[in-house]
Design a protein around this motif. Structure first.
Motif, PDB file in Angstrom:
ATOM      1  N   LEU A  23       0.858  -1.188   0.000  1.00  0.00           N
ATOM      2  CA  LEU A  23       0.000   0.000   0.000  1.00  0.00           C
ATOM      3  C   LEU A  23       0.892   1.235   0.000  1.00  0.00           C
ATOM      4  N   ALA A  85      -7.334  -3.902  -0.353  1.00  0.00           N
ATOM      5  CA  ALA A  85      -6.117  -4.599  -0.776  1.00  0.00           C
ATOM      6  C   ALA A  85      -6.229  -6.098  -0.533  1.00  0.00           C
ATOM      7  N   VAL A  92      -1.734  -8.070   2.616  1.00  0.00           N
ATOM      8  CA  VAL A  92      -0.832  -6.913   2.579  1.00  0.00           C
ATOM      9  C   VAL A  92       0.474  -7.312   3.256  1.00  0.00           C
TER      10      VAL A  92
END
Length: 264
Positions: A23, A85, A92
């Motif tokens: 991210l 995500a 992640v």
């Protein structure tokens, strides 16, 4: 190795982060854009987050990733970003908490509570909320890396912009404290502290920097430093990035301990 040499070396390695999901907040321009592209070049799948949807989508397309609009000063928006995500990429591994804005006011006659809260919301709350939101996802993957963008203003006094210095010092304090605190979860937390680097924040300062002969640090050098932090093994570190110098962790002095009573 020189900074330029490190940058060239990092640009040739397209597999360092293969299979990782990252991210990047504030990813639509400046440092965030450079970070997103560097991560993608290193093999990561990237989620670009920003309030600027047009520019954010352009960066996501260049990175071969996806875009998600996100106001980092809102806790639920950070949670939704992480959930997005996970839904798109399954998890992640890396969070670059980079979103930030200029303060735009001081504490005297020019004090503006709205500008103050906007700056603290992006520069500090965005790091705290982002960390809180992403930790469960990192733990679910067995660990990961968080890098927060601070500044040289987080390592030194800045009389001309004390509020910016305050929120950037806070990010440095978080990095130094959360590094060891999150180590048992195999989560590394570090900060990157650039000087005057290529970004929108320095737009009002460009003439002054030029007049003083102060070089502007390429955003790509900051992004390269972030890659070094992610692929390293340190935690609780605050890496400075300064023009003409090799980026490295800043060496803090040890705080003096309590004085022991004199022997009777």
């Amino acid at each position: 190795m020189t900074s330029a040499g490190v940058l060239r070396e990092a640009q040739t390695d397209g597999n360092a982060l293969a299979g990782k999901v990252a991210l990047v907040t504030g990813g639509a321009s400046g440092l965030g854009r450079a970070m997103a592209l560097a991560l993608a070049h290193a093999g990561a799948r990237v989620v670009v987050a920003d309030l600027d949807a047009r520019a954010g989508r352009e960066v996501a397309d260049l990175a071969g990733g996806t875009f998600r609009a996100c106001d980092v000063s809102d806790l639920d928006a950070n949670r939704a970003l992480v959930g997005f995500a996970q839904e798109v990429y399954g998890g992640v591994d890396i969070a670059l908490l980079n979103a930030g804005v200029a303060t735009g006011c001081g504490v005297g006659d020019d004090f503006d509570p709205a500008r103050y809260r906007r700056a603290m919301g992006a520069n500090l709350d965005g790091v705290v909320y982002g960390t809180h939101a992403v930790l469960p996802a990192l733990r679910a993957r067995g660990g990961g890396a968080i890098v927060a963008t601070s500044s040289l203003a987080g390592l030194a006094a800045v009389p001309l912009d004390p509020l910016y210095a305050a929120n950037k010092h806070a990010v440095v304090g978080l990095a130094r404290s959360l590094g060891p605190a999150l180590a048992p979860d195999n989560v590394r937390f570090n900060a990157v502290c650039p000087g005057f680097a290529e970004s929108r924040i320095i737009d009002p300062l460009r003439d002054m920097l030029s007049e003083q002969g102060m070089p502007v640090i390429p955003a790509e050098l900051v992004a390269d430093t972030v890659l070094r932090i992610i692929t390293g093994d340190g935690t609780g570190e605050c890496w400075f990035v300064q023009a003409g110098r090799e980026p490295e962790p800043f060496r803090f002095r040890t705080v003096p301990g309590p004085a022991r009573p004199a022997a009777a």
